[in-house]
Write an enzyme that holds these catalytic residues in place. Structure first.
Site, PDB file in Angstrom:
ATOM      1  N   ARG A 126     -11.468   6.544  10.256  1.00 52.41           N
ATOM      2  CA  ARG A 126     -12.616   7.285   9.564  1.00 52.41           C
ATOM      3  C   ARG A 126     -13.693   6.253   9.185  1.00 52.41           C
ATOM      4  NH1 ARG A 126     -11.987   8.804   4.775  1.00 52.41           N
ATOM      5  NH2 ARG A 126      -9.924   7.811   4.583  1.00 52.41           N
TER       6      ARG A 126
ATOM      7  N   TYR B  37     -12.350  10.055  16.829  1.00 51.17           N
ATOM      8  CA  TYR B  37     -10.963   9.626  16.088  1.00 51.17           C
ATOM      9  C   TYR B  37     -10.630  10.844  15.193  1.00 51.17           C
ATOM     10  CZ  TYR B  37      -8.033   8.014  12.489  1.00 51.17           C
ATOM     11  OH  TYR B  37      -7.082   7.930  11.728  1.00 51.17           O
TER      12      TYR B  37
ATOM     13  N   LYS C 291      -9.661  16.612   6.755  1.00 47.37           N
ATOM     14  CA  LYS C 291     -10.408  16.116   5.568  1.00 47.37           C
ATOM     15  C   LYS C 291     -11.773  16.686   5.547  1.00 47.37           C
ATOM     16  CE  LYS C 291      -7.352  12.834   5.243  1.00 47.37           C
ATOM     17  NZ  LYS C 291      -6.217  12.894   4.251  1.00 47.37           N
TER      18      LYS C 291
ATOM     19  N   HIS D 162      -5.906  15.931  -2.388  1.00 49.22           N
ATOM     20  CA  HIS D 162      -5.256  15.109  -1.517  1.00 49.22           C
ATOM     21  C   HIS D 162      -3.610  15.103  -1.873  1.00 49.22           C
ATOM     22  CE1 HIS D 162      -5.871  11.036   0.675  1.00 49.22           C
ATOM     23  NE2 HIS D 162      -5.468  12.181   1.669  1.00 49.22           N
TER      24      HIS D 162
ATOM     25  N   SER E 199      -4.164   5.597   0.037  1.00 52.10           N
ATOM     26  CA  SER E 199      -3.528   5.193   1.231  1.00 52.10           C
ATOM     27  C   SER E 199      -2.481   4.095   1.179  1.00 52.10           C
ATOM     28  CB  SER E 199      -4.762   4.879   2.491  1.00 52.10           C
ATOM     29  OG  SER E 199      -5.464   3.742   1.790  1.00 52.10           O
TER      30      SER E 199
ATOM     31  N   CYS F  13       0.347   3.902   0.236  1.00 53.13           N
ATOM     32  CA  CYS F  13       1.333   4.131  -0.708  1.00 53.13           C
ATOM     33  C   CYS F  13       2.729   4.733  -0.305  1.00 53.13           C
ATOM     34  CB  CYS F  13       1.145   4.604  -1.907  1.00 53.13           C
ATOM     35  SG  CYS F  13      -0.168   3.620  -3.001  1.00 53.13           S
TER      36      CYS F  13
ATOM     37  N   ASP G 246      -0.041  15.845   3.012  1.00 44.26           N
ATOM     38  CA  ASP G 246      -1.500  15.372   2.897  1.00 44.26           C
ATOM     39  C   ASP G 246      -2.427  16.274   2.086  1.00 44.26           C
ATOM     40  OD1 ASP G 246      -3.186  13.207   3.456  1.00 44.26           O
ATOM     41  OD2 ASP G 246      -4.159  14.290   4.664  1.00 44.26           O
TER      42      ASP G 246
ATOM     43  N   ARG H  50      -1.604   6.889  15.063  1.00 44.80           N
ATOM     44  CA  ARG H  50      -1.237   7.798  14.712  1.00 44.80           C
ATOM     45  C   ARG H  50      -0.203   8.802  15.618  1.00 44.80           C
ATOM     46  NH1 ARG H  50      -3.258   9.114   9.399  1.00 44.80           N
ATOM     47  NH2 ARG H  50      -4.719   7.363   8.993  1.00 44.80           N
TER      48      ARG H  50
HETATM   49  O1  TSX Z   1       6.611   4.517   1.533  1.00 43.93           O
HETATM   50  C1  TSX Z   1       7.015   3.810   0.691  1.00 43.93           C
HETATM   51  N1  TSX Z   1       7.498   4.333  -0.564  1.00 43.93           N
HETATM   52  C2  TSX Z   1       7.617   5.676  -0.722  1.00 43.93           C
HETATM   53  C3  TSX Z   1       9.053   6.175  -0.076  1.00 43.93           C
HETATM   54  C4  TSX Z   1       9.436   7.446  -0.288  1.00 43.93           C
HETATM   55  N2  TSX Z   1       6.863   2.272   1.025  1.00 43.93           N
HETATM   56  C5  TSX Z   1       6.264   1.787   2.081  1.00 43.93           C
HETATM   57  C6  TSX Z   1       4.736   1.859   1.891  1.00 43.93           C
HETATM   58  C7  TSX Z   1       3.781   1.475   2.883  1.00 43.93           C
HETATM   59  C8  TSX Z   1       3.517   2.718   3.635  1.00 43.93           C
HETATM   60  C9  TSX Z   1       7.486   1.435   0.005  1.00 43.93           C
HETATM   61  N3  TSX Z   1       7.314   0.303   0.121  1.00 43.93           N
HETATM   62  C10 TSX Z   1       7.773   2.055  -1.059  1.00 43.93           C
HETATM   63  C11 TSX Z   1       8.025   3.136  -1.242  1.00 43.93           C
HETATM   64  O2  TSX Z   1       8.822   3.612  -2.378  1.00 43.93           O
HETATM   65  N4  TSX Z   1       8.319   0.660  -1.636  1.00 43.93           N
HETATM   66  C12 TSX Z   1       7.955  -0.262  -1.253  1.00 43.93           C
HETATM   67  C13 TSX Z   1       8.169  -1.643  -1.415  1.00 43.93           C
HETATM   68  C14 TSX Z   1       9.493  -1.920  -1.130  1.00 43.93           C
HETATM   69  C15 TSX Z   1       9.737  -2.686   0.247  1.00 43.93           C
HETATM   70  C16 TSX Z   1      10.896  -3.088   0.756  1.00 43.93           C
HETATM   71  C17 TSX Z   1      12.091  -2.904   0.117  1.00 43.93           C
HETATM   72  C18 TSX Z   1      11.996  -2.467  -1.408  1.00 43.93           C
HETATM   73  C19 TSX Z   1      10.585  -1.968  -1.805  1.00 43.93           C
HETATM   74  N5  TSX Z   1      13.360  -3.414   0.291  1.00 43.93           N
HETATM   75  C20 TSX Z   1      13.724  -3.895   1.489  1.00 43.93           C
HETATM   76  O3  TSX Z   1      12.996  -4.278   2.167  1.00 43.93           O
HETATM   77  C21 TSX Z   1      15.185  -4.211   1.497  1.00 43.93           C
HETATM   78 MN    MN Z   2      -4.711  11.840   3.397  1.00 34.47          MN
END
Ligand code: TSX
Ligand code: MN
Length: 592
Positions: free
Chosen positions: A69, A196, A205, A225, A247, A249, A276, A375
């Protein structure tokens, strides 16, 4: 197809303007879509993938300058500047129309203009809304046919009713002449020089968030959102949660969460209603009811794997369009960073060049085989955990609204707002710290209220005010929470295991909604007692770890309050006085 005069007039005007060689109505039939897929393969727009391993799946590569975007070239046009600015780019309606009419002039010469009637929400539901997208892109047609409900049934449901006008042309794919223009006051969207997804699948969106948020403000509902998920407890009681995250998370991961083993053994189940967008209304029972207006997932591929999100990966195993991922030439399948530890030896990268995985360097994005924003466009019906309420015409009733962000130190694992208006404040101060994956700088706070910063189709202060006014209409309010899966220790390691274990936090949230568990009142809101977060079956997490995750550093929060005040000032003078009162109350609590 239709006698709807407004539809026919829109098509005729667009035909005069764009001058396509022919016009083709999308009727939604499998035969027509299959013929378009064949044509797209012949025209090298799509590559047909291995029919045994990935039936009905295709690969598409965008132009290298057209991979995301473009917020800098996305405008909310209105007669009066303050109705859009300062967060949105604004252009005066007539000026923008003139600019766009110039750019669209004759742009479809030698091309076909496709007419896509689409419904956001189940066809015929009284909460659904209809759009018509005119486009010269087969890629857009085939993606819209996954992401929305398209075709004859939609036109029949429209009758002589009103719709959102959408006009798109990939034109010359010029970056300099790329514009994504929204006209909320005219129910219209114009998008040019991109192909895109987020810029061109106008139902998503552009309509379901930007235009719909404006409609919602005027009609008394909300376009947010948010993901929507359902949790069934061992007694068989189903509760629904809507959640907004900026984004990066893991919103799609949370929407399709797989419960930890001990929760599965007890009989907990998690189902996905949407990943979404949520359209939310007050029901006759005074509760909030949410629908997912989409019909597909437009998810980020990198990082999606059988551990992080098996349900998303399984959703992409048939009838899916992949964009900008790696093409594995050995078995004609796809790959991306974070799928597994077996990058294909004989492969083509997202730019269409031969790709050598041995040259991959984690720190250098240019060595990636798949674009970081690559994607999948997958039908919701493919999702193993799709809720049976996905198409419920009235949606699902919300017990809780959850906001979140990526914060190393400030926000605790979870806290509950004191009431609705305090919850609106909590949403308005949402923020995420940038990761290396984003624009470069790490740990920079970006304010992203309700994760709607790029998606509010009007003035942000007015948007906050709409949230406050909605609260007055909801007699049976959902509780509002904030979560943070991303707290780090002194070495920068994540403390909370995240992913499926986030259900332990959602479990506390639902208990709070039913007054089943007590909480500690703090300066920022209600925080769990550490013993009330279930850590059964978690090897490395003790009650002390939870204490740490739930701690609130007042000095950190005082700095945060300053940042919030600065942000509110940037938003201009329409920020509701109520939110400034909330901020003052926070500051007072922090100094107690
Ligand atoms: O999506 C994530 N969530 C929500 C899941 C339901 N991610 C990925 C974020 C990038 C898009 C996460 N990353 C989450 C999370 O709750 N937590 C983390 C951080 C994290 C990364 C790795 C580990 C623990 C926490 N552990 C190991 O790698 C073993
Ligand atoms: Mn979105």
């Amino acid at each position: 197809m239709t006698n709807n005069k407004k539809v026919l007039e829109f098509i005729e005007q667009s035909k005069q303007l764009c001058q396509p060689d022919q016009i083709v109505w999308i009727d939604g039939s499998e035969e027509q879509l299959e013929a378009l897929r064949k044509q797209a393969v012949e025209e090298k727009i799509l590559i047909k993938l291995n029919e045994e391993k990935l039936p009905g799946c295709y690969l598409h590569r965008t132009t290298v300058n057209d991979v995301a975007r473009v917020e800098g070239r996305t405008f909310i046009c209105s007669k009066c500047k303050e109705d859009s600015a300062p967060i949105n780019n604004w252009m005066e309606t007539t000026e923008a129309m003139n600019l766009m009419n110039g750019l669209f002039n004759g742009v479809m010469k030698g091309r076909t203009m496709y007419v896509i009637p689409y419904s956001m929400g189940a066809v015929g539901s009284k909460f659904s809304k209809i759009g018509i997208e005119l486009t010269d892109s087969i890629y857009v047609v085939l993606n819209m046919a996954i992401m929305t409900r398209v075709g004859k049934a939609v036109i029949d449901a429209l009758g002589d009713g009103d719709f959102i006008k959408g006009l798109h042309s990939y034109a010359e794919l010029s970056e300099e002449k790329r514009y994504i223009m929204h006209f909320p006051e005219e129910n219209a969207i114009m998008s040019i020089n991109s192909n895109y997804g987020g810029n061109v699948l106008l139902g998503k969106k552009c309509f379901a968030l930007r235009i719909a948020s404006f409609l919602g403000k005027n009609e008394g509902w909300m376009a947010e959102h948010m993901l929507i998920l359902g949790i069934t407890n061992p007694k068989g009681e189903k509760k629904y949660i809507a959640a907004a995250f900026p984004s990066a998370c893991g919103k799609t991961n949370l929407a399709m969460l797989i419960p930890p083993a001990i929760y599965q053994e007890k009989g907990y189940k998690v189902e996905c209603v949407g990943d979404d967008i949520a359209w939310i209304r007050v029901g006759e029972d005074g509760r909030l009811w949410a629908v997912n207006p989409e019909n597909g997932f437009f998810g980020v591929a990198p990082g999606t794997n059988m551990k992080s999100n098996p349900n998303a990966l399984l959703s992409t195993q048939k009838n899916t369009i992949f964009t900008n991922v790696v093409h594995n030439l050995d078995d004609n399948t796809v790959w991306w960073e974070g799928l597994d530890n077996n990058p294909p030896a004989n492969a083509i990268d997202w730019k269409g060049n031969k790709w050598d995985y041995k040259k991959f360097d984690k720190k250098d994005k240019s060595t990636c085989g798949a674009h970081p924003n690559s994607r999948f466009t997958a039908p919701t019906v493919n999702c193993p955990c799709l809720s049976d309420q996905f198409e419920a015409p009235n949606g699902v009733p919300l017990s809780a609204i959850v906001f979140g962000g990526r914060r190393a130190k400030t926000a605790p694992l979870v806290y509950q707002s004191k009431d609705w208006n305090n919850g609106v404040f909590v949403g308005s101060i949402m923020a995420s710290e940038t990761t290396a994956a984003a624009t470069g700088a790490v740990g920079v706070v970006r304010r992203d209220p309700m994760a709607m910063r790029p998606f509010v189709g009007y003035n942000m202060g007015d948007y906050f005010n709409h949230w406050i006014e909605m609260g007055e209409k909801i007699t049976n309010k959902p509780k509002i929470f904030n979560v943070n899966w991303f707290r780090t220790d002194d070495n920068g390691n994540f403390i909370w295991p995240g992913f499926g274990d986030n259900l332990r936090v959602l479990d506390w949230i639902l208990d709070r909604c039913e007054d089943k568990v007590d909480a500690r009142e703090t300066a920022i809101g209600y925080v769990p007692y550490a013993k009330d977060i279930n850590v059964e079956g978690l090897a490395d997490v003790t009650e002390a770890t939870i204490e740490d995750l739930l701690s609130i550093d007042k000095e950190n929060w005082k700095a945060e309050a300053e940042g919030i005040e600065g942000f509110y000032k940037e938003l201009g003078d329409r920020v509701p006085a109520e939110l400034y009162s909330q901020l003052e109350a926070l500051k007072k609590n922090l100094n107690k």
